[in-house]
Design an enzyme around this catalytic site. Structure first.
Site, PDB file in Angstrom:
ATOM      1  N   LYS A 131       0.850  -1.207   0.000  1.00  0.00           N
ATOM      2  CA  LYS A 131       0.000   0.000   0.000  1.00  0.00           C
ATOM      3  C   LYS A 131       0.875   1.243   0.000  1.00  0.00           C
ATOM      4  O   LYS A 131       1.829   1.324   0.757  1.00  0.00           O
ATOM      5  CB  LYS A 131      -0.883  -0.012   1.246  1.00  0.00           C
ATOM      6  CG  LYS A 131      -1.722   1.233   1.424  1.00  0.00           C
ATOM      7  CD  LYS A 131      -2.504   1.219   2.699  1.00  0.00           C
ATOM      8  CE  LYS A 131      -1.680   1.397   3.929  1.00  0.00           C
ATOM      9  NZ  LYS A 131      -2.500   1.284   5.154  1.00  0.00           N
ATOM     10  N   LYS A 157      -9.841   0.695  14.364  1.00  0.00           N
ATOM     11  CA  LYS A 157     -10.066   2.062  13.866  1.00  0.00           C
ATOM     12  C   LYS A 157     -11.299   2.687  14.486  1.00  0.00           C
ATOM     13  O   LYS A 157     -11.351   3.878  14.776  1.00  0.00           O
ATOM     14  CB  LYS A 157     -10.292   2.031  12.349  1.00  0.00           C
ATOM     15  CG  LYS A 157      -9.101   1.749  11.469  1.00  0.00           C
ATOM     16  CD  LYS A 157      -9.473   2.147  10.048  1.00  0.00           C
ATOM     17  CE  LYS A 157      -8.498   1.703   9.001  1.00  0.00           C
ATOM     18  NZ  LYS A 157      -8.421   0.256   8.811  1.00  0.00           N
TER      19      LYS A 157
HETATM   20  N1  LIG Z   1      -3.840  -3.714   6.685  1.00  0.00           N
HETATM   21  C1  LIG Z   1      -4.824  -4.535   6.346  1.00  0.00           C
HETATM   22  O1  LIG Z   1      -4.652  -5.527   5.660  1.00  0.00           O
HETATM   23  C2  LIG Z   1      -6.189  -4.228   6.895  1.00  0.00           C
HETATM   24  C3  LIG Z   1      -6.359  -3.172   7.796  1.00  0.00           C
HETATM   25  C4  LIG Z   1      -7.639  -2.948   8.305  1.00  0.00           C
HETATM   26  C5  LIG Z   1      -8.698  -3.735   7.909  1.00  0.00           C
HETATM   27  N2  LIG Z   1      -8.488  -4.728   6.999  1.00  0.00           N
HETATM   28  C6  LIG Z   1      -9.645  -5.521   6.614  1.00  0.00           C
HETATM   29  O2  LIG Z   1      -9.366  -6.900   6.774  1.00  0.00           O
HETATM   30  C7  LIG Z   1     -10.124  -7.632   5.799  1.00  0.00           C
HETATM   31  C8  LIG Z   1      -9.211  -8.619   5.106  1.00  0.00           C
HETATM   32  O3  LIG Z   1      -8.165  -7.947   4.473  1.00  0.00           O
HETATM   33  P1  LIG Z   1      -7.287  -8.799   3.417  1.00  0.00           P
HETATM   34  O4  LIG Z   1      -6.224  -7.907   2.911  1.00  0.00           O
HETATM   35  O5  LIG Z   1      -6.907 -10.095   4.027  1.00  0.00           O
HETATM   36  O6  LIG Z   1      -8.362  -9.044   2.276  1.00  0.00           O
HETATM   37  P2  LIG Z   1      -8.475 -10.282   1.270  1.00  0.00           P
HETATM   38  O7  LIG Z   1      -9.478  -9.871   0.249  1.00  0.00           O
HETATM   39  O8  LIG Z   1      -7.155 -10.729   0.846  1.00  0.00           O
HETATM   40  O9  LIG Z   1      -9.083 -11.455   2.170  1.00  0.00           O
HETATM   41  C9  LIG Z   1     -10.469 -11.528   2.437  1.00  0.00           C
HETATM   42  C10 LIG Z   1     -10.858 -12.985   2.269  1.00  0.00           C
HETATM   43  O10 LIG Z   1     -12.213 -13.106   2.663  1.00  0.00           O
HETATM   44  C11 LIG Z   1     -12.854 -14.008   1.778  1.00  0.00           C
HETATM   45  N3  LIG Z   1     -14.283 -13.754   1.943  1.00  0.00           N
HETATM   46  C12 LIG Z   1     -15.025 -12.743   1.427  1.00  0.00           C
HETATM   47  N4  LIG Z   1     -16.300 -12.846   1.878  1.00  0.00           N
HETATM   48  C13 LIG Z   1     -16.332 -13.906   2.738  1.00  0.00           C
HETATM   49  C14 LIG Z   1     -17.337 -14.485   3.547  1.00  0.00           C
HETATM   50  N5  LIG Z   1     -18.584 -13.995   3.571  1.00  0.00           N
HETATM   51  N6  LIG Z   1     -16.996 -15.546   4.325  1.00  0.00           N
HETATM   52  C15 LIG Z   1     -15.742 -16.057   4.319  1.00  0.00           C
HETATM   53  N7  LIG Z   1     -14.735 -15.541   3.553  1.00  0.00           N
HETATM   54  C16 LIG Z   1     -15.044 -14.481   2.780  1.00  0.00           C
HETATM   55  C17 LIG Z   1     -12.259 -13.733   0.432  1.00  0.00           C
HETATM   56  O11 LIG Z   1     -12.385 -14.843  -0.435  1.00  0.00           O
HETATM   57  C18 LIG Z   1     -10.789 -13.467   0.804  1.00  0.00           C
HETATM   58  O12 LIG Z   1     -10.043 -14.651   0.734  1.00  0.00           O
HETATM   59  C19 LIG Z   1     -10.737  -6.602   4.854  1.00  0.00           C
HETATM   60  O13 LIG Z   1     -12.082  -6.365   5.214  1.00  0.00           O
HETATM   61  C20 LIG Z   1      -9.926  -5.359   5.141  1.00  0.00           C
HETATM   62  O14 LIG Z   1     -10.640  -4.156   4.884  1.00  0.00           O
HETATM   63  C21 LIG Z   1      -7.281  -5.004   6.489  1.00  0.00           C
HETATM   64  O1  LIG Z   2      -5.326   0.888   8.603  1.00  0.00           O
HETATM   65  P1  LIG Z   2      -5.265   1.987   7.583  1.00  0.00           P
HETATM   66  O2  LIG Z   2      -3.952   2.040   6.857  1.00  0.00           O
HETATM   67  O3  LIG Z   2      -5.723   3.299   8.107  1.00  0.00           O
HETATM   68  O4  LIG Z   2      -6.398   1.634   6.474  1.00  0.00           O
HETATM   69  C1  LIG Z   2      -6.120   0.727   5.440  1.00  0.00           C
HETATM   70  C2  LIG Z   2      -6.587   1.415   4.208  1.00  0.00           C
HETATM   71  O5  LIG Z   2      -5.779   2.541   4.035  1.00  0.00           O
HETATM   72  C3  LIG Z   2      -6.456   0.464   3.034  1.00  0.00           C
HETATM   73  O6  LIG Z   2      -6.854   1.123   1.856  1.00  0.00           O
HETATM   74  C4  LIG Z   2      -7.354  -0.729   3.273  1.00  0.00           C
HETATM   75  O7  LIG Z   2      -7.208  -1.608   2.197  1.00  0.00           O
HETATM   76  C5  LIG Z   2      -6.951  -1.469   4.519  1.00  0.00           C
HETATM   77  O8  LIG Z   2      -7.964  -2.437   4.781  1.00  0.00           O
HETATM   78  C6  LIG Z   2      -6.839  -0.558   5.732  1.00  0.00           C
HETATM   79  O9  LIG Z   2      -8.116  -0.291   6.240  1.00  0.00           O
END
Ligand SMILES: NC(=O)c1ccc[n+]([C@@H]2O[C@H](COP(=O)([O-])OP(=O)(O)OC[C@H]3O[C@@H](n4cnc5c(N)ncnc54)[C@H](O)[C@@H]3O)[C@@H](O)[C@H]2O)c1
Ligand SMILES: O=P([O-])([O-])O[C@@H]1[C@@H](O)[C@H](O)[C@@H](O)[C@H](O)[C@@H]1O
Length: 538
Positions: free
Chosen positions: A394, A465
């Site tokens: 990112k 958050k």
């Molecule tokens: N830094 C970060 O990575 C970060 C920070 C804050 C929040 N998040 C949140 O964490 C979540 C996951 O992030 P990620 O990067 O691993 O995303 P990702 O898309 O790689 O993983 C999400 C997984 O969930 C699966 N999925 C979707 N709907 C589903 C359901 N109903 N039941 C079961 N599985 C389901 C998808 O197939 C995918 O494998 C997102 O909602 C993201 O916004 C991530």
């Molecule tokens: O934690 P943070 O960096 O404020 O927020 C992040 C967002 O900037 C990013 O776009 C999103 O994909 C991640 O899920 C995460 O929420």
């Protein structure tokens, strides 16, 4: 790995038994009352009996979205650390670590040594916590890929480490999950082939069966269910549907279209007495879900891991406002190319994230009415763009403009590049370990009864958050206040006072003399009070 020393608190206010730690903690606050122009501050104090169950037990974690970037990276990190793996990179040989985890890689100030120097200990050493190596992992995903394939798809873990983990992770396969195209972006449809069919109630029953299966097969004492699946759109909260446990049960059985997959997972987890944690921004934990948790004495927490831009924002804005500088414009832009970014490229899913990324400054702004009139806020814009090429790396750009003395301006610009999942995964570990620990705290209400924390685990706010709090409680977003809350709650369970950062033994001449003569440490301990716990020895 060197053995960490055992921490023992020596005090008349603490009692260790095989099962519990009993502490008498002096809880202090200041009650402020206003009468016209007059403000009165009155110190108040209450002796609190705190009991910590030392029996950690065998803990399982079930990830919803296990096959995602976070889920596969979390699994890789647990295995790499458990096996103490090293691997080769272009920058040389690397060893496993848990950097970014406050329980594993941060310390808490315990006190001072005889010379008056601060002593810090690893957070995980203060109270009995699950060891990450002992976690048993399972979960669900709408994608059928096993965890090795998911790790390759995520493109987060170094290639050589992937090769060392592949065999073990290939044996891990996510259970079929609940898919509702109305709640996540249409661009996720091609992944959605590993599904629980049937009505919403049938899906709920299947998730409960999955949890029972995981518990029985692994002989687990406790399971924590954590959502790290895609961000859903906010559900439209409706009276008579989402507001009470009874109404949401009826809505579930009626296959109501506004009951989201995440809410179904939450209800199933709670009904199986599992802690449920929401790592995404959507409003999973509606009133009926929280009421169900309260009725069952099960804990919930959320929303949305606080991993990068927002975490820094909750530090920078706190610094600016507490320095008497007035942030007037905050712009947070980022682009990323992982599947999370792909899902967030859809307007409804972005809106969920925009909400949790935007509300984080409210408590800090409202705390300073010298700078801000009631209701006044900085301009605040959040932009997220999906750029496939950059993957999980990112790119974040933030601009903070503040008004300073005599209406000058100060603009801070920050650029941040990171593998988003490598920031989020340590938070997943901490959410699991601290939720388990906090679930083992109890507070003495009468001679023989104890009550646990409120079912909404707001002490986990540092990791989220948009921290959910008990109805009517204030939301705290300032990062170091949130951190102090965790540190001082752990200290309170050990009958230790909060860290007040006064350091008077280095500032008051006679205290300095006592420190250097050793007299400071010979001052009589607090008058021996009778332990307030009926169960502890008197
Ligand atoms: N830094 C970060 O990575 C970060 C920070 C804050 C929040 N998040 C949140 O964490 C979540 C996951 O992030 P990620 O990067 O691993 O995303 P990702 O898309 O790689 O993983 C999400 C997984 O969930 C699966 N999925 C979707 N709907 C589903 C359901 N109903 N039941 C079961 N599985 C389901 C998808 O197939 C995918 O494998 C997102 O909602 C993201 O916004 C991530
Ligand atoms: O934690 P943070 O960096 O404020 O927020 C992040 C967002 O900037 C990013 O776009 C999103 O994909 C991640 O899920 C995460 O929420």
């Amino acid at each position: 790995m060197e053995k960490t020393p055992t921490l023992v608190v020596s005090s008349p206010n603490i009692k260790y038994t095989d099962e519990y730690i009993y502490s008498d903690y002096e809880y202090e606050e200041t009650l402020v009352t206003r009468n016209g122009e007059e403000i009165t501050a009155r110190p108040i104090r209450k002796t609190l009996g705190i009991r910590t169950d030392r029996r950690v037990g065998k803990v399982g974690v079930m990830l919803v979205g296990w096959g995602g970037n976070n889920g596969s990276t979390f699994t890789a990190a647990v295995l790499a650390n458990r096996h103490q793996l090293s691997w080769n990179t272009k920058n040389g040989k690397m060893d496993s670590n848990w950097w970014g985890s406050i329980t594993q890689a941060s310390t808490v100030r315990l006190g001072i040594d005889e010379k008056g120097c601060d002593v810090h200990v690893p957070m995980c050493q203060l109270l009995p916590m699950v060891h990450p190596d002992d976690l048993v992992i399972d979960g669900w995903d709408i994608s059928p890929m096993n965890l090795a394939e998911s790790m390759v798809r995520a493109k987060v873990i170094d290639y050589d480490l992937q090769q060392k983990l592949k065999k073990e992770m290939a044996s891990m396969k996510p259970r079929p999950a609940i898919y509702d195209p109305d709640f996540i972006a249409a661009n996720q449809a091609d992944r959605a082939t590993n599904l629980i069919r049937g009505t919403k109630y049938e899906q709920y029953l299947q998730v409960r069966a999955d949890i029972k299966d995981f518990r029985d097969k692994n002989k687990l004492d406790k399971i924590i269910v954590l959502w790290t699946a895609n961000t859903e759109r906010f559900c439209e909260v409706r009276e008579g549907v989402h507001d009470t446990s009874e109404n949401i049960e009826r809505a579930l059985r009626d296959n109501n279209s506004e009951i989201s997959p995440s809410t179904i997972f939450a209800l199933a987890a709670i009904d199986e007495n599992c802690i449920y944690i929401n790592g995404s921004p959507q409003n999973t934990l509606v009133g009926g879900v929280v009421e169900r948790a309260e009725m069952r004495g099960v804990f919930v927490a959320g929303d949305d891991f606080k991993s990068g831009q927002t975490k820094l924002k909750s530090v920078l804005v706190d610094f600016l406002v507490s320095a008497g500088l007035k942030p007037v414009s905050i712009v947070s832009y980022n682009h990323l190319g992982n599947n999370d970014g792909k899902n967030l490229s859809a307007p409804k899913q972005f809106r969920s994230k925009e909400i949790t990324k935007s509300n984080v400054v409210d408590d800090m702004v409202e705390s300073n009415q010298v700078l801000y009139k009631p209701g006044e806020k900085p301009d605040h814009v959040v932009v997220i763009k999906y750029v496939p090429y950059v993957g999980d790396s990112k790119r974040a750009m933030d601009e903070y403009t503040s008004e300073i003395l005599l209406h000058g301006t100060n603009t801070i610009v920050v650029h941040n590049t990171c593998e988003d999942s490598l920031l989020a995964v340590p938070l997943i570990l901490d959410l699991v370990l601290l939720a388990d620990l906090f679930s083992r705290l109890a507070f003495r209400e009468t001679d023989n009864s104890y009550v646990r924390l409120h079912c909404v685990l707001s002490p986990l706010a540092y990791l989220l958050k948009a921290p959910l709090v008990a109805s009517g409680a204030p939301v705290v977003n300032a990062l170091f206040k949130q951190r102090a809350n965790i540190d001082n709650l752990l200290r309170a369970a050990l009958a230790l006072p909060p860290n007040n950062n006064l350091g008077l033994e280095h500032k008051v001449p006679f205290l300095m003399k006592e420190l250097h003569s050793g007299a400071l440490f010979n001052s009589p301990p607090n008058k021996k009070q009778k332990l307030t716990h009926a169960n502890g020895d008197q």
